[in-house]
Design a protein around this motif. Structure first.
Motif, PDB file in Angstrom:
ATOM      1  N   CYS A  85       0.835  -1.211   0.000  1.00  0.00           N
ATOM      2  CA  CYS A  85       0.000   0.000   0.000  1.00  0.00           C
ATOM      3  C   CYS A  85       0.862   1.252   0.000  1.00  0.00           C
ATOM      4  O   CYS A  85       0.545   2.221  -0.699  1.00  0.00           O
ATOM      5  CB  CYS A  85      -0.934   0.010   1.208  1.00  0.00           C
ATOM      6  SG  CYS A  85      -2.257  -1.197   1.093  1.00  0.00           S
ATOM      7  N   GLN A  86       1.948   1.248   0.768  1.00  0.00           N
ATOM      8  CA  GLN A  86       2.851   2.396   0.772  1.00  0.00           C
ATOM      9  C   GLN A  86       3.414   2.638  -0.626  1.00  0.00           C
ATOM     10  O   GLN A  86       3.507   3.774  -1.077  1.00  0.00           O
ATOM     11  CB  GLN A  86       4.009   2.171   1.766  1.00  0.00           C
ATOM     12  CG  GLN A  86       3.610   2.302   3.203  1.00  0.00           C
ATOM     13  CD  GLN A  86       3.338   3.744   3.612  1.00  0.00           C
ATOM     14  OE1 GLN A  86       3.063   4.625   2.812  1.00  0.00           O
ATOM     15  NE2 GLN A  86       3.388   3.978   4.897  1.00  0.00           N
ATOM     16  N   SER A  87       3.763   1.569  -1.305  1.00  0.00           N
ATOM     17  CA  SER A  87       4.286   1.680  -2.673  1.00  0.00           C
ATOM     18  C   SER A  87       3.239   2.265  -3.611  1.00  0.00           C
ATOM     19  O   SER A  87       3.540   3.140  -4.430  1.00  0.00           O
ATOM     20  CB  SER A  87       4.669   0.294  -3.171  1.00  0.00           C
ATOM     21  OG  SER A  87       6.018   0.160  -3.329  1.00  0.00           O
ATOM     22  N   GLY A  93      -0.321   8.477  -5.569  1.00  0.00           N
ATOM     23  CA  GLY A  93      -0.723   9.642  -4.789  1.00  0.00           C
ATOM     24  C   GLY A  93      -1.878   9.326  -3.847  1.00  0.00           C
ATOM     25  O   GLY A  93      -2.461   8.248  -3.871  1.00  0.00           O
ATOM     26  N   VAL A  94      -2.215  10.305  -3.042  1.00  0.00           N
ATOM     27  CA  VAL A  94      -3.264  10.150  -2.037  1.00  0.00           C
ATOM     28  C   VAL A  94      -4.654  10.187  -2.679  1.00  0.00           C
ATOM     29  O   VAL A  94      -5.582   9.555  -2.191  1.00  0.00           O
ATOM     30  CB  VAL A  94      -3.133  11.251  -0.959  1.00  0.00           C
ATOM     31  CG1 VAL A  94      -4.253  11.184   0.054  1.00  0.00           C
ATOM     32  CG2 VAL A  94      -1.787  11.143  -0.268  1.00  0.00           C
ATOM     33  N   THR A  95      -4.789  10.889  -3.770  1.00  0.00           N
ATOM     34  CA  THR A  95      -6.071  10.953  -4.480  1.00  0.00           C
ATOM     35  C   THR A  95      -5.915  10.418  -5.899  1.00  0.00           C
ATOM     36  O   THR A  95      -4.826  10.414  -6.464  1.00  0.00           O
ATOM     37  CB  THR A  95      -6.605  12.400  -4.537  1.00  0.00           C
ATOM     38  OG1 THR A  95      -5.644  13.221  -5.203  1.00  0.00           O
ATOM     39  CG2 THR A  95      -6.878  12.945  -3.147  1.00  0.00           C
ATOM     40  N   LEU A  96      -7.047   9.968  -6.444  1.00  0.00           N
ATOM     41  CA  LEU A  96      -7.070   9.443  -7.807  1.00  0.00           C
ATOM     42  C   LEU A  96      -8.149  10.157  -8.605  1.00  0.00           C
ATOM     43  O   LEU A  96      -9.195  10.545  -8.060  1.00  0.00           O
ATOM     44  CB  LEU A  96      -7.381   7.940  -7.798  1.00  0.00           C
ATOM     45  CG  LEU A  96      -6.420   7.025  -7.036  1.00  0.00           C
ATOM     46  CD1 LEU A  96      -6.975   5.608  -7.014  1.00  0.00           C
ATOM     47  CD2 LEU A  96      -5.045   7.048  -7.676  1.00  0.00           C
ATOM     48  N   ASN A  97      -7.903  10.304  -9.894  1.00  0.00           N
ATOM     49  CA  ASN A  97      -8.921  10.859 -10.793  1.00  0.00           C
ATOM     50  C   ASN A  97      -9.702   9.704 -11.407  1.00  0.00           C
ATOM     51  O   ASN A  97      -9.110   8.760 -11.924  1.00  0.00           O
ATOM     52  CB  ASN A  97      -8.275  11.699 -11.899  1.00  0.00           C
ATOM     53  CG  ASN A  97      -7.584  12.917 -11.349  1.00  0.00           C
ATOM     54  OD1 ASN A  97      -8.092  13.553 -10.435  1.00  0.00           O
ATOM     55  ND2 ASN A  97      -6.426  13.243 -11.890  1.00  0.00           N
ATOM     56  N   THR A  98     -11.020   9.766 -11.324  1.00  0.00           N
ATOM     57  CA  THR A  98     -11.855   8.713 -11.890  1.00  0.00           C
ATOM     58  C   THR A  98     -12.130   9.002 -13.359  1.00  0.00           C
ATOM     59  O   THR A  98     -11.845  10.090 -13.854  1.00  0.00           O
ATOM     60  CB  THR A  98     -13.195   8.610 -11.137  1.00  0.00           C
ATOM     61  OG1 THR A  98     -13.932   9.815 -11.344  1.00  0.00           O
ATOM     62  CG2 THR A  98     -12.980   8.368  -9.655  1.00  0.00           C
ATOM     63  N   LYS A 105     -10.440   9.510  -2.867  1.00  0.00           N
ATOM     64  CA  LYS A 105      -9.336   9.067  -2.013  1.00  0.00           C
ATOM     65  C   LYS A 105      -8.812   7.740  -2.550  1.00  0.00           C
ATOM     66  O   LYS A 105      -9.593   6.863  -2.927  1.00  0.00           O
ATOM     67  CB  LYS A 105      -9.860   8.904  -0.584  1.00  0.00           C
ATOM     68  CG  LYS A 105      -8.854   8.365   0.400  1.00  0.00           C
ATOM     69  CD  LYS A 105      -9.439   8.320   1.806  1.00  0.00           C
ATOM     70  CE  LYS A 105      -9.640   6.894   2.226  1.00  0.00           C
ATOM     71  NZ  LYS A 105     -10.101   6.758   3.605  1.00  0.00           N
ATOM     72  N   ASN A 106      -7.523   7.576  -2.575  1.00  0.00           N
ATOM     73  CA  ASN A 106      -6.906   6.340  -3.038  1.00  0.00           C
ATOM     74  C   ASN A 106      -7.333   5.194  -2.104  1.00  0.00           C
ATOM     75  O   ASN A 106      -7.131   5.269  -0.892  1.00  0.00           O
ATOM     76  CB  ASN A 106      -5.383   6.485  -3.032  1.00  0.00           C
ATOM     77  CG  ASN A 106      -4.674   5.348  -3.704  1.00  0.00           C
ATOM     78  OD1 ASN A 106      -5.189   4.241  -3.803  1.00  0.00           O
ATOM     79  ND2 ASN A 106      -3.459   5.623  -4.176  1.00  0.00           N
TER      80      ASN A 106
END
Length: 154
Positions: A85-87, A93-98, A105-106
């Motif tokens: 998960c850290q990788s 990143g912390v957020t993702l674009n759908t 949120k990731n």
């Protein structure tokens, strides 16, 4: 209704020190002397690594019983998840674009949080943090004298 417990669980609990002549069954489980990571961990990257790191320490301190092995497995698998998960978070990143264009949120953050909780819980059961280690091994070599005891004799 003096003396009758109307609610289960009320009243004094039996004192094991005062149960003279009674058989107090305290289970005694076998110590583990040497154990390799399970075969299913062979294809994993981090779980066998942490296994080979913590198990020898637990064995050296004679803290590992056969009944603790599932706790070791869960701890190691949680560590595997934690590292993956850290990788993923470092990469995406912390957020993702759908696809719809919104930002979320990731999901790896949720999995990371759960892995950290499992590591804390099962690591504590194994004595992998200072407070649980003291609980398992006792006070150790700490000085048991009270430095203020001499004041009473003045």
């Amino acid at each position: 209704m003096g003396g009758l417990a109307a609610v289960p669980g009320r009243g004094r609990k039996p004192d094991p020190k005062k149960s003279k002549g009674k058989n107090i069954n305290v289970p005694e489980f076998s110590n583990v002397t040497d154990i390799d990571p399970p075969d299913y961990m062979d294809g994993l990257e981090f779980a066998p690594m942490i296994w080979r790191s913590i198990v020898p320490e637990l064995l050296e301190n004679e803290l590992l019983k056969i009944t603790d092995m599932h706790n070791v497995e869960v701890f190691c698998m949680a560590y595997e998840t934690y590292r993956k998960c850290q990788s993923e978070i470092a990469f995406s990143g912390v957020t993702l674009n759908t696809a719809a264009g919104s930002v979320i949120k990731n999901p790896a953050l949720t999995a990371l949080n759960e892995a950290v909780r499992q590591m804390a819980t099962f690591g504590s059961l194994l004595g992998l943090d200072p407070s649980s280690r003291q609980r398992l091994t006792g006070a150790g070599n700490k000085e048991q004298t009270n430095p203020f005891a001499g004041v009473l004799n003045m």
